[in-house]
Scaffold this active site. Structure first.
Site, PDB file in Angstrom:
ATOM      1  N   ASN A 126       0.812  -1.215   0.000  1.00 35.72           N
ATOM      2  CA  ASN A 126       0.000   0.000   0.000  1.00 35.72           C
ATOM      3  C   ASN A 126       0.847   1.267   0.000  1.00 35.72           C
ATOM      4  O   ASN A 126       1.933   1.299   0.589  1.00 35.72           O
ATOM      5  CB  ASN A 126      -0.911   0.014   1.230  1.00 35.72           C
ATOM      6  CG  ASN A 126      -2.033  -0.995   1.126  1.00 35.72           C
ATOM      7  OD1 ASN A 126      -1.790  -2.194   1.097  1.00 35.72           O
ATOM      8  ND2 ASN A 126      -3.251  -0.523   1.044  1.00 35.72           N
ATOM      9  N   GLU A 186      -3.095  -0.545  -4.433  1.00 31.48           N
ATOM     10  CA  GLU A 186      -2.534  -1.738  -3.813  1.00 31.48           C
ATOM     11  C   GLU A 186      -1.837  -2.566  -4.882  1.00 31.48           C
ATOM     12  O   GLU A 186      -2.474  -3.019  -5.829  1.00 31.48           O
ATOM     13  CB  GLU A 186      -3.636  -2.559  -3.152  1.00 31.48           C
ATOM     14  CG  GLU A 186      -4.439  -1.759  -2.127  1.00 31.48           C
ATOM     15  CD  GLU A 186      -5.307  -2.659  -1.281  1.00 31.48           C
ATOM     16  OE1 GLU A 186      -4.780  -3.234  -0.326  1.00 31.48           O
ATOM     17  OE2 GLU A 186      -6.498  -2.804  -1.605  1.00 31.48           O
ATOM     18  N   ILE A 212       3.207  -7.481  -6.335  1.00 30.93           N
ATOM     19  CA  ILE A 212       4.366  -7.749  -7.182  1.00 30.93           C
ATOM     20  C   ILE A 212       4.401  -9.245  -7.473  1.00 30.93           C
ATOM     21  O   ILE A 212       4.280 -10.069  -6.553  1.00 30.93           O
ATOM     22  CB  ILE A 212       5.674  -7.289  -6.494  1.00 30.93           C
ATOM     23  CG1 ILE A 212       5.577  -5.798  -6.128  1.00 30.93           C
ATOM     24  CG2 ILE A 212       6.872  -7.552  -7.400  1.00 30.93           C
ATOM     25  CD1 ILE A 212       6.777  -5.262  -5.361  1.00 30.93           C
ATOM     26  N   LYS A 271     -15.111  -5.387  -9.341  1.00 30.97           N
ATOM     27  CA  LYS A 271     -16.273  -6.271  -9.338  1.00 30.97           C
ATOM     28  C   LYS A 271     -16.581  -6.695  -7.917  1.00 30.97           C
ATOM     29  O   LYS A 271     -15.715  -6.715  -7.060  1.00 30.97           O
ATOM     30  CB  LYS A 271     -15.988  -7.537 -10.158  1.00 30.97           C
ATOM     31  CG  LYS A 271     -16.292  -7.409 -11.636  1.00 30.97           C
ATOM     32  CD  LYS A 271     -16.163  -8.763 -12.320  1.00 30.97           C
ATOM     33  CE  LYS A 271     -14.846  -8.859 -13.057  1.00 30.97           C
ATOM     34  NZ  LYS A 271     -14.527 -10.134 -13.637  1.00 30.97           N
TER      35      LYS A 271
HETATM   36  P1  ADP Z   1      -1.234  -4.694   4.408  1.00 33.47           P
HETATM   37  O1  ADP Z   1      -2.658  -4.641   4.820  1.00 33.47           O
HETATM   38  O2  ADP Z   1      -0.296  -4.120   5.435  1.00 33.47           O
HETATM   39  O3  ADP Z   1      -1.021  -4.069   3.046  1.00 33.47           O
HETATM   40  P2  ADP Z   1      -0.969  -7.270   3.086  1.00 33.47           P
HETATM   41  O4  ADP Z   1      -1.556  -8.547   3.590  1.00 33.47           O
HETATM   42  O5  ADP Z   1      -1.652  -6.641   1.889  1.00 33.47           O
HETATM   43  O6  ADP Z   1      -0.894  -6.251   4.308  1.00 33.47           O
HETATM   44  O7  ADP Z   1       0.574  -7.526   2.765  1.00 33.47           O
HETATM   45  C1  ADP Z   1       1.333  -6.496   2.165  1.00 33.47           C
HETATM   46  C2  ADP Z   1       2.795  -6.548   2.515  1.00 33.47           C
HETATM   47  O8  ADP Z   1       3.360  -7.814   2.198  1.00 33.47           O
HETATM   48  C3  ADP Z   1       3.602  -5.540   1.708  1.00 33.47           C
HETATM   49  O9  ADP Z   1       3.610  -4.258   2.302  1.00 33.47           O
HETATM   50  C4  ADP Z   1       4.998  -6.169   1.679  1.00 33.47           C
HETATM   51  O10 ADP Z   1       5.773  -5.705   2.775  1.00 33.47           O
HETATM   52  C5  ADP Z   1       4.713  -7.669   1.814  1.00 33.47           C
HETATM   53  N1  ADP Z   1       4.881  -8.425   0.554  1.00 33.47           N
HETATM   54  C6  ADP Z   1       5.561  -9.603   0.452  1.00 33.47           C
HETATM   55  N2  ADP Z   1       5.542 -10.082  -0.784  1.00 33.47           N
HETATM   56  C7  ADP Z   1       4.832  -9.200  -1.543  1.00 33.47           C
HETATM   57  C8  ADP Z   1       4.488  -9.151  -2.942  1.00 33.47           C
HETATM   58  N3  ADP Z   1       4.858 -10.127  -3.801  1.00 33.47           N
HETATM   59  N4  ADP Z   1       3.761  -8.078  -3.383  1.00 33.47           N
HETATM   60  C9  ADP Z   1       3.376  -7.117  -2.513  1.00 33.47           C
HETATM   61  N5  ADP Z   1       3.665  -7.104  -1.188  1.00 33.47           N
HETATM   62  C10 ADP Z   1       4.398  -8.139  -0.688  1.00 33.47           C
HETATM   63 MG    MG Z   2      -2.214  -4.518   1.303  1.00 34.04          MG
END
Ligand code: ADP
Ligand code: MG
Length: 147
Positions: free
Chosen positions: A28, A78, A81, A106
């Site tokens: 984020n 959001e 990667i 959606k």
């Molecule tokens: P949040 O609610 O804090 O965004 P998420 O469950 O969406 O939590 O997880 C996001 C976090 O996961 C990112 O901020 C990053 O540090 C970590 N992360 C690990 N692998 C990935 C990836 N492939 N793409 C995006 N974020 C990743």
């Molecule tokens: Mg997130």
């Protein structure tokens, strides 16, 4: 319209909507980055490129949506990667370029449907990013190379 769009900012904590539990963590951006978006940017799922701290440029899918947390007054960006990381990277500098649009937002009937859609988005993103137009964006000087 607006594409390719280049964004950069620090990775911050999201709203803990459990993206990681769905096998799809989303990095984020802070509010300032979101506020810099074109006001008429279409919400939905985009594909493009992502780079952390001047490292490798990876494929990504990004969801741009209205954020319930801010009574839908703010967008959220959001980025998932498409790469397996060993650890979290909160606090890193994330550079993103939105290259193309995949689909609108959606509502899904079930969690399984949502997961299925995300899998599909990733497959489509991977394919679209092989096209020459997308490769050109990857080479943009926006993505700094280390050394
Ligand atoms: P949040 O609610 O804090 O965004 P998420 O469950 O969406 O939590 O997880 C996001 C976090 O996961 C990112 O901020 C990053 O540090 C970590 N992360 C690990 N692998 C990935 C990836 N492939 N793409 C995006 N974020 C990743
Ligand atoms: Mg997130």
């Amino acid at each position: 319209k607006h594409l390719p769009l280049f964004l950069e900012g620090e990775v911050v904590k999201g709203f803990g909507r459990g993206s990681k539990d769905l096998g799809c963590p989303t990095a984020n951006y802070p509010l300032e980055v979101v506020q810099s978006l074109p006001k008429d940017l279409e919400p939905g799922v985009y594909y493009g490129w992502a780079q952390l701290d001047s490292g490798t440029v990876y494929k990504m899918v990004a969801n741009i949506g209205w954020c319930p947390f801010y009574q839908n007054q703010q967008m959220s960006v959001e980025t998932h990667i498409i790469h397996k990381f060993d650890k979290d990277f909160y606090g890193s500098l994330l550079k993103v370029s939105l290259v193309g649009y995949l689909r609108g937002e959606k509502n899904f009937g079930s969690l399984d449907d949502l997961i299925e859609a995300i899998k599909n988005d990733i497959i489509n993103a991977k394919n679209m990013l092989e096209l020459p137009e997308a490769q050109t964006v990857k080479e943009n000087s926006f993505f700094t190379k280390s050394q």
